[in-house]
Design a protein around this motif. Sequence first.
Motif, PDB file in Angstrom:
ATOM      1  N   PHE A   1       3.803  -0.299  19.844  1.00  0.00           N
ATOM      2  CA  PHE A   1       4.547   0.969  19.874  1.00  0.00           C
ATOM      3  C   PHE A   1       5.749   0.817  18.952  1.00  0.00           C
ATOM      4  O   PHE A   1       6.626  -0.014  19.184  1.00  0.00           O
ATOM      5  CB  PHE A   1       4.996   1.308  21.289  1.00  0.00           C
ATOM      6  CG  PHE A   1       5.602   2.687  21.391  1.00  0.00           C
ATOM      7  CD1 PHE A   1       4.789   3.805  21.529  1.00  0.00           C
ATOM      8  CD2 PHE A   1       6.975   2.865  21.333  1.00  0.00           C
ATOM      9  CE1 PHE A   1       5.337   5.085  21.618  1.00  0.00           C
ATOM     10  CE2 PHE A   1       7.534   4.132  21.425  1.00  0.00           C
ATOM     11  CZ  PHE A   1       6.710   5.249  21.565  1.00  0.00           C
TER      12      PHE A   1
ATOM     13  N   ARG B   1       9.131   1.976  17.376  1.00  0.00           N
ATOM     14  CA  ARG B   1      10.277   2.821  17.727  1.00  0.00           C
ATOM     15  C   ARG B   1      11.152   3.092  16.514  1.00  0.00           C
ATOM     16  O   ARG B   1      11.316   2.228  15.647  1.00  0.00           O
ATOM     17  CB  ARG B   1      11.119   2.139  18.820  1.00  0.00           C
ATOM     18  CG  ARG B   1      10.301   1.704  20.023  1.00  0.00           C
ATOM     19  CD  ARG B   1      11.185   1.456  21.218  1.00  0.00           C
ATOM     20  NE  ARG B   1      11.797   2.686  21.686  1.00  0.00           N
ATOM     21  CZ  ARG B   1      12.762   2.725  22.613  1.00  0.00           C
ATOM     22  NH1 ARG B   1      13.206   1.605  23.150  1.00  0.00           N
ATOM     23  NH2 ARG B   1      13.267   3.884  23.002  1.00  0.00           N
TER      24      ARG B   1
ATOM     25  N   GLY C   1       1.099   3.609  19.299  1.00  0.00           N
ATOM     26  CA  GLY C   1       1.902   4.819  19.421  1.00  0.00           C
ATOM     27  C   GLY C   1       3.187   4.648  18.626  1.00  0.00           C
ATOM     28  O   GLY C   1       3.495   3.556  18.147  1.00  0.00           O
ATOM     29  N   CYS C   2       3.940   5.722  18.475  1.00  0.00           N
ATOM     30  CA  CYS C   2       5.222   5.636  17.772  1.00  0.00           C
ATOM     31  C   CYS C   2       6.106   6.819  18.155  1.00  0.00           C
ATOM     32  O   CYS C   2       5.606   7.866  18.574  1.00  0.00           O
ATOM     33  CB  CYS C   2       5.038   5.568  16.260  1.00  0.00           C
ATOM     34  SG  CYS C   2       4.199   6.974  15.523  1.00  0.00           S
ATOM     35  N   ASP C   3       7.414   6.606  18.001  1.00  0.00           N
ATOM     36  CA  ASP C   3       8.371   7.667  18.286  1.00  0.00           C
ATOM     37  C   ASP C   3       8.224   8.839  17.323  1.00  0.00           C
ATOM     38  O   ASP C   3       8.344  10.003  17.707  1.00  0.00           O
ATOM     39  CB  ASP C   3       9.810   7.135  18.180  1.00  0.00           C
ATOM     40  CG  ASP C   3      10.194   6.279  19.361  1.00  0.00           C
ATOM     41  OD1 ASP C   3       9.593   6.459  20.440  1.00  0.00           O
ATOM     42  OD2 ASP C   3      11.087   5.428  19.219  1.00  0.00           O
ATOM     43  N   ASP C   4       8.009   8.507  16.042  1.00  0.00           N
ATOM     44  CA  ASP C   4       8.040   9.521  14.993  1.00  0.00           C
ATOM     45  C   ASP C   4       7.130   9.077  13.854  1.00  0.00           C
ATOM     46  O   ASP C   4       7.374   8.036  13.228  1.00  0.00           O
ATOM     47  CB  ASP C   4       9.477   9.707  14.490  1.00  0.00           C
ATOM     48  CG  ASP C   4       9.631  10.875  13.548  1.00  0.00           C
ATOM     49  OD1 ASP C   4       8.612  11.432  13.107  1.00  0.00           O
ATOM     50  OD2 ASP C   4      10.786  11.233  13.232  1.00  0.00           O
TER      51      ASP C   4
ATOM     52  N   HIS D   1       0.239  10.645  21.933  1.00  0.00           N
ATOM     53  CA  HIS D   1       1.184  11.143  22.940  1.00  0.00           C
ATOM     54  C   HIS D   1       1.739  10.023  23.818  1.00  0.00           C
ATOM     55  O   HIS D   1       2.387  10.293  24.833  1.00  0.00           O
ATOM     56  CB  HIS D   1       0.505  12.209  23.808  1.00  0.00           C
ATOM     57  CG  HIS D   1      -0.011  13.374  23.021  1.00  0.00           C
ATOM     58  ND1 HIS D   1       0.817  14.238  22.349  1.00  0.00           N
ATOM     59  CD2 HIS D   1      -1.285  13.792  22.779  1.00  0.00           C
ATOM     60  CE1 HIS D   1       0.087  15.162  21.738  1.00  0.00           C
ATOM     61  NE2 HIS D   1      -1.185  14.908  21.972  1.00  0.00           N
ATOM     62  N   ARG D   2       1.510   8.777  23.416  1.00  0.00           N
ATOM     63  CA  ARG D   2       2.016   7.664  24.211  1.00  0.00           C
ATOM     64  C   ARG D   2       3.544   7.626  24.178  1.00  0.00           C
ATOM     65  O   ARG D   2       4.180   7.881  23.158  1.00  0.00           O
ATOM     66  CB  ARG D   2       1.471   6.331  23.676  1.00  0.00           C
ATOM     67  CG  ARG D   2       1.969   5.177  24.525  1.00  0.00           C
ATOM     68  CD  ARG D   2       1.852   3.824  23.867  1.00  0.00           C
ATOM     69  NE  ARG D   2       2.878   2.942  24.411  1.00  0.00           N
ATOM     70  CZ  ARG D   2       2.923   1.649  24.212  1.00  0.00           C
ATOM     71  NH1 ARG D   2       2.033   1.039  23.470  1.00  0.00           N
ATOM     72  NH2 ARG D   2       3.895   0.929  24.742  1.00  0.00           N
ATOM     73  N   LYS D   3       4.152   7.297  25.319  1.00  0.00           N
ATOM     74  CA  LYS D   3       5.586   7.070  25.408  1.00  0.00           C
ATOM     75  C   LYS D   3       5.849   5.571  25.382  1.00  0.00           C
ATOM     76  O   LYS D   3       4.948   4.748  25.545  1.00  0.00           O
ATOM     77  CB  LYS D   3       6.164   7.680  26.689  1.00  0.00           C
ATOM     78  CG  LYS D   3       5.895   9.172  26.844  1.00  0.00           C
ATOM     79  CD  LYS D   3       6.487   9.964  25.692  1.00  0.00           C
ATOM     80  CE  LYS D   3       6.260  11.456  25.864  1.00  0.00           C
ATOM     81  NZ  LYS D   3       6.752  12.237  24.695  1.00  0.00           N
ATOM     82  N   HIS D   4       7.120   5.231  25.215  1.00  0.00           N
ATOM     83  CA  HIS D   4       7.485   3.814  25.135  1.00  0.00           C
ATOM     84  C   HIS D   4       7.015   3.043  26.362  1.00  0.00           C
ATOM     85  O   HIS D   4       6.392   1.982  26.253  1.00  0.00           O
ATOM     86  CB  HIS D   4       9.003   3.689  24.974  1.00  0.00           C
ATOM     87  CG  HIS D   4       9.488   2.281  24.934  1.00  0.00           C
ATOM     88  ND1 HIS D   4      10.634   1.868  25.577  1.00  0.00           N
ATOM     89  CD2 HIS D   4       8.975   1.173  24.351  1.00  0.00           C
ATOM     90  CE1 HIS D   4      10.794   0.570  25.371  1.00  0.00           C
ATOM     91  NE2 HIS D   4       9.821   0.132  24.633  1.00  0.00           N
TER      92      HIS D   4
ATOM     93  N   GLY E   1       4.474   3.007  28.489  1.00  0.00           N
ATOM     94  CA  GLY E   1       3.139   3.508  28.793  1.00  0.00           C
ATOM     95  C   GLY E   1       2.047   2.717  28.109  1.00  0.00           C
ATOM     96  O   GLY E   1       1.092   3.291  27.581  1.00  0.00           O
TER      97      GLY E   1
END
Length: 396
Positions: free
Chosen positions: A13, A15, A45-48, A63-66, A68
Amino acid sequence: MPRSLSVLLFAGFVRRIPWAESAWAPDIARALVSRGHRVEICVDGCDDTDTFRDLPLIVHRPHRKHFGAEPFAFRTFARRLRRQRPDSVTLSLTPIICGDVWLPIDRRSRDIARDLFTMHHPVAALLELSHHPWLIHELLAERRALQEAPRHRVQPLSIGPHAPGSSLRSLGYAARVEPLTGEARDQARHTTRARLGIGAADTVLLLSATHMQHRAATALMQAFATLTRSATPSRVFSLASPPLPAARPQLKIIATGRYAHTLDRCARAAGVADLVIHAGSHVDMRPLLAASDAAVAAFGDEGLGTGRFVSEAIRAGLPVVAHQHAPGADLADSGLHKPGVVVSGHTPEAWLAGLGKIVDPQWMHDAKAAATKAGVDLTIDRVVERLESYLIGALR
């Protein structure tokens, strides 16, 4: 010129915060592209997604959050993608996937688990664990990754330091941002100091408090308080650039990081809260480096981190006062002419001995010259040049 490679890069992920280890992923990808390689990035996943602008990107879970993680689902997806790219060399930046070349920059679950059960009361640890429901799965996924050996298994790599006895092989250190120079630096120094209420003649220490530890912060602030009382006006004046104002110059700290409230309590207890300026954690480091005269790396655990802050300070020509366990501390103590000083132990006396160097004009002059010389090698391109040799070697 090395051969052009097709590189499949895996990261967990990612960030979009300056101090996140995962921020190395787009930096490394762009450096590889600039060296003529074709890079395809796959993240869980990624923030942006703008973080990877202009780079081929596959997001496993958009749609993954940090908080998760589903490590085994990502491992399955990665294996399938790797089979679909038989001509690509795999570079993994996550500890849950073993690539042809393995550079695990994400914080490992075993380190998170260790912190949970060594830094908290058992009940508090269990409550904290509730915020990491995937931790056991990541521990298992990391163990599985260690048992894999695609193609020619190479020794795992790292950026910056690693713990004694670690199997990681360091690629060296690098700054993630290029410092301002010339007129741009002078203008940023003037503007930033004016905005923060810092006098032109004040001596400013830039403190990274991203990984702040309360005990260390208490000792540091006590030492800083003693130094502000003992430093004579003439010694502080001698570090300033003319013309000097009529007001007496001061020693001040610009602090970056997430724990401003805790750091402020330590500063207030030591009586120096009015000399500590909190810049926040989401900041552009370039103007802060330009506004500062020296850097302080006070926090960290042995073998963790990439030494980004120390690298950026030295590359900007700043002397560094670093605790022995802070990432990048060995840079401050390297070479015949050292760009800094290393502090052993978290006591006010130890920190006073280290911070005291800053009011020694000759030491500052010599350390700045050493930092300017050492900073030449602290670039992402140099690190990626070394990484490139492992990528080529993995295909032999």
